[in-house]
Design an enzyme around this catalytic site. Structure first.
Site, short mmCIF file in Angstrom:
data_model
loop_
_atom_site.label_atom_id
_atom_site.label_comp_id
_atom_site.label_asym_id
_atom_site.label_seq_id
_atom_site.Cartn_x
_atom_site.Cartn_y
_atom_site.Cartn_z
N GLU A 199 0.81 -1.22 0.00
CA GLU A 199 0.00 0.00 0.00
C GLU A 199 0.83 1.27 0.00
O GLU A 199 0.54 2.21 -0.73
CB GLU A 199 -0.94 0.03 1.22
CG GLU A 199 -2.18 -0.85 1.07
CD GLU A 199 -1.94 -2.29 1.44
OE1 GLU A 199 -0.82 -2.61 1.91
OE2 GLU A 199 -2.85 -3.11 1.27
N HIS A 223 -9.94 -4.53 11.08
CA HIS A 223 -10.63 -4.43 9.78
C HIS A 223 -11.96 -3.71 9.87
O HIS A 223 -12.78 -3.83 8.97
CB HIS A 223 -10.85 -5.84 9.19
CG HIS A 223 -9.60 -6.50 8.72
ND1 HIS A 223 -8.69 -7.06 9.59
CD2 HIS A 223 -9.09 -6.67 7.49
CE1 HIS A 223 -7.69 -7.56 8.90
NE2 HIS A 223 -7.90 -7.35 7.63
#
Lengths: 470, 347
Positions: free
Chosen positions: A204, A273
């Site tokens: 990322e 998450h």
């Protein structure tokens, strides 16, 4: 005793799926690991394997049935020596969906598995529409509306913009060959090729920076984060490189980039998450932050975001991906960034929310209506720049306000809205502004605790009544 | 001692990972005109930086100010290997890169003093200047961030199918950042035309290479990604140019990224506020005396009788004039209008 085969849950947010195909017939012998059927979810086509040895006794849900709820018995397996007919009398009939099954495509099962052919848009899912919202005033009267999921609307927005401008490209994890981790980029690779739909390594920080560099060189990247939770790895590039460079260069450097992906809590995936980054990004000058709720807004705002010359944080929501809303059938449906929408008109209390929070706010408004309280629901749609005027105009009318968000309360977007109301409409307030938010804890995994940690319709109703002194 | 070590490394750097056509590691042949040009350009950086140091001391320049003195041969040599449209990006020790790219010394100095005609209208300062016109993409303050960005510049070249390369500079300190390796991976995976120029000046702020790096041969940092690398005598502008040309050729041919470790040295502290106690005065003096990039050219010019002392004095005077003019401009240019506070946040 025959064993029931239940409709499996194949993802954290799956509630129902289509029984695409039976691979085994009644009377076929099955062993553990044998594929017996194919289930199509809105994200993928998955295989159902037998977990016990025996004979497929009875198929309870025929192939082609749409919207089979998770845990519905779909078949029975009888062990050696058992009577298959006994199973028939014991098993319950499948839960009938009240909705008509969606029109089937020729071979939907092969789409997700074999990505060589261009994926076709799926037929509109037969989900009940979300609570009605007022039509967008920007849509001309008489425009045909098409039912579409948020997922499809986002995909269409990207497709349309990629056709329009060949400097637009999509980059991220699993966006190309896998067709999108959440199937938002389905079919893009087939139409635009690997040059413009770029699968990255799991990296990322690196690919966010690469995207920013490409934007500085004049391209228009759409950087997909599989979820915004993973964008924390890339935060430095988003804030320090994308958001600040225009200012630090005295207006010289451009950075037309969209960072998009699901934000907020999914379901049962625990703290790392399940986080709402609305307030994090909306804190930063140099960014625009968009968080749509409906399919129409998702489409119109994503198209606007891709054309915008600034870095845009586009916060989607995994749970909303499968929700269906009407989308105006227009050649080029682009909405202005930075404009809120009155989703439901009312006079007694203003509910302010966006994205997933709107589901709580609108349902609460329904309930409140039943108790004689007319709530006005404002969908912010954009968090930065925030459309304060629309909020203030409503609060000046109602005199009361409740904010609804999934994020934490401290330094949250609700806190910002409350401050702006206090600054801009203090004399109109008949009660303090109240905030409904996620609880001040990391998201727990256990189903009951997760429910407690999230805001609820009841929380919103309670807060709205409190500010109405009822 | 360290200087001798560096030279050894240079002479023994040939490795199997390097491309075949780079076996010739001789420095570039410089004509008289080349030598004059290099001398003039390196001297401009040196004098500019000395002036910036003085102005910092006078309080005219604020914040962080990282001087490039000692490393001039790296940017000048590399710039000689580039063509129109090739991009340059670097970290915060960026004044030399900007001058090498042909940016106006007045605009750079005025940015250092935070004035309205600085390259970033006074909003960026020493570490944040840009010129799209000169293909200079900054000037970035976060150690290592420019490596991903530079990889993105290279991505844009591939996307547009041109043959430009992106020159991405970073230091021995940044070479330990994680995103550098994320970028290496993608650059080689997609054969992006990016040259990673690692300016190894031996100290990441106060931490020497040997105290911070498990692998101190930075040209090998791309080995596990199959990126070829070379160690280069970064104090010899001819060696830099020759290595730059090899790397540029490699990239333009579509073979992917290339790593150049420039063995160089900074004479000044990490920033103006660094007393540089982590190294001895002798060490600095030794490099200055034996390897100074500008003295090397000066020596060759005199030795070959291509220039007289008077000729060189004339160049010195020209350069001083340019720098003084820039300093004068940067001192008297007004500060930005207060209304500029609110501009350039969004387009």
């Amino acid at each position: 005793m025959p064993i029931q085969v239940l409709m499996p849950a194949l993802s954290p947010t799956m509630e129902k799926g289509n029984l695409a195909k039976w691979i085994k017939k009644e009377g076929d012998k099955v062993a553990p690991g044998d594929v017996i059927a194919e289930i199509e979810t809105d994200k993928a086509t998955m295989e159902v394997e037998a977990v016990d040895e025996g004979t497929l006794g009875q198929i309870l849900v025929p192939e082609g049935t749409a919207d089979v709820a998770v845990n519905t018995p779909i078949a029975t397996i009888v062990a050696e020596g058992e009577d298959a007919s006994a199973a028939k009398s014991e098993s319950k009939p499948p839960q009938k969906s009240t909705e008509p099954p969606a029109a089937k495509e020729e071979k939907p099962a092969e789409l997700a598995k074999n990505a060589k052919e261009p994926a076709q848009p799926k037929p509109a899912a037969a989900k009940p529409p979300e609570p009605a919202t007022l039509p967008d005033p920007d849509v001309p009267e008489g425009t045909e509306m098409v039912a579409m999921t948020v997922r499809e609307a986002l995909r269409d927005a990207m497709v349309e913009e990629m056709r329009r401008d060949d400097t637009v490209f999509v980059i991220g994890e699993e966006v190309a060959e896998y067709q999108g981790a959440y199937k938002v980029t389905q079919g893009l690779l087939q139409e635009f090729g690997a040059k413009r739909v770029v699968d990255t390594p799991i990296t990322e920080h690196g690919f966010a920076g690469l995207g920013v560099g490409a934007a500085m060189a004049g391209l228009r990247p759409i950087v997909e984060f599989m979820t915004f939770n993973f964008a924390m790895q890339a935060m430095d590039q988003i804030i320090n490189s994308a958001a600040k460079t225009l200012y630090m260069s005295g207006g010289q450097m451009r950075c037309p980039i969209v960072f998009r992906g699901p934000n907020g809590a999914a379901a049962r995936v625990a703290a790392q998450h399940s986080q709402d980054y609305s307030s994090w990004y909306s804190h930063v000058p140099g960014l625009k932050v968009v968080a749509p709720y409906t399919s129409a807004d998702a489409k119109g705002l994503l198209k606007a975001a891709i054309r915008d010359p600034n870095p845009i944080i586009f916060l989607e929501n995994e749970i909303l991906y499968g929700h269906t809303f009407p989308v105006p059938k227009l050649d080029d449906y682009v909405l202005p960034i930075g404009k809120a929408k009155i989703a439901r008109a009312g006079k007694d209390v203003t509910l302010v929310s966006w994205s997933m929070g709107m589901t709580y706010a609108l349902k609460a408004a329904e309930e409140l209506a039943g108790e004689g309280i007319e709530a006005e629901v404002i969908d912010l749609r954009t968090l930065r720049p925030m459309d304060t005027d629309t909020v203030l105009a409503s609060v000046k009318k109602t005199g009361r306000a409740v904010t609804v968000e999934e994020g934490w309360q401290q330094s949250g977007v609700g806190a910002e809205i409350a401050a702006r109301i206090m600054e801009g409409a203090f004399d109109y307030l008949d009660a303090p502004v109240m905030r409904v938010s996620g609880k001040d804890v990391p998201m727990p995994y256990a189903a009951n605790l997760e429910k407690l940690a999230l805001p609820s319709v009841a929380d919103v109703v309670e807060a709205a009544k409190a500010v109405c002194y009822r | 001692m360290a200087a001798a070590k560096a030279k050894d490394a240079t002479s023994t750097s040939a490795r199997s990972s390097a491309p075949k056509d780079t076996s010739d590691r001789r420095p570039a042949e410089f004509t008289k005109a080349d030598e004059f040009d290099a001398y003039h350009r390196m001297l401009l950086i040196r004098r500019f930086e000395e002036k910036a140091g003085q102005m910092y001391g006078m309080g005219l320049i604020g914040g962080f100010c990282h001087l490039y003195i000692g490393q001039e041969a790296v940017v000048i040599g590399m710039q000689l290997a580039l063509k129109e449209g090739d991009q340059v990006i670097t970290g915060y020790r960026d004044h030399g890169h900007m001058l090498a790219c042909g940016m106006d010394p007045k605009g750079v100095m005025a940015e250092l003093t935070g004035r309205r005609n600085g390259y970033s209208k006074g909003k960026g300062g020493s570490m944040h200047m840009f010129s799209i016109e000169k293909s200079f993409y900054g000037g970035h303050g976060i150690v290592g961030a420019q490596v991903s960005l530079g990889t993105g510049l290279a991505f844009s070249n591939r996307y547009r199918d041109n043959d430009n390369v992106a020159l991405t500079y970073f230091g021995d300190g940044a070479a330990n950042q994680g995103q550098v390796y994320e970028s290496f991976n993608m650059a080689e995976l997609w054969k992006l035309p990016v040259i990673y120029v690692i300016e190894n000046n031996r100290y990441a702020m106060g931490t020497s290479v040997t105290r911070s790096s498990a692998q101190t041969d930075f040209s090998k940092r791309g080995l596990s990604f199959n990126i070829p690398g070379e160690q280069v005598d970064g104090m010899d502008v001819r060696a830099v140019k020759a290595a730059g040309e090899r790397a540029v050729k490699w990239c333009r041919e579509g073979k992917g990224p290339f790593i150049l470790e420039m063995q160089t040295y900074r004479y000044r502290g990490h920033s103006m506020s660094d007393p540089a106690k982590y190294r001895s005065r002798d060490e600095v003096q030794k490099v200055r005396a034996e390897q100074d990039p500008i003295e090397q050219v000066r020596h060759r010019l005199l030795e070959k009788k291509w220039a007289s002392e008077d000729d060189l004095k004339k160049i010195d005077a020209e350069v001083r004039d340019i720098v003084n003019e820039a300093a004068e401009f940067a001192t008297h240019d007004p500060e930005p209008d207060p209304s500029e506070l609110w501009t350039d946040v969004l387009r």
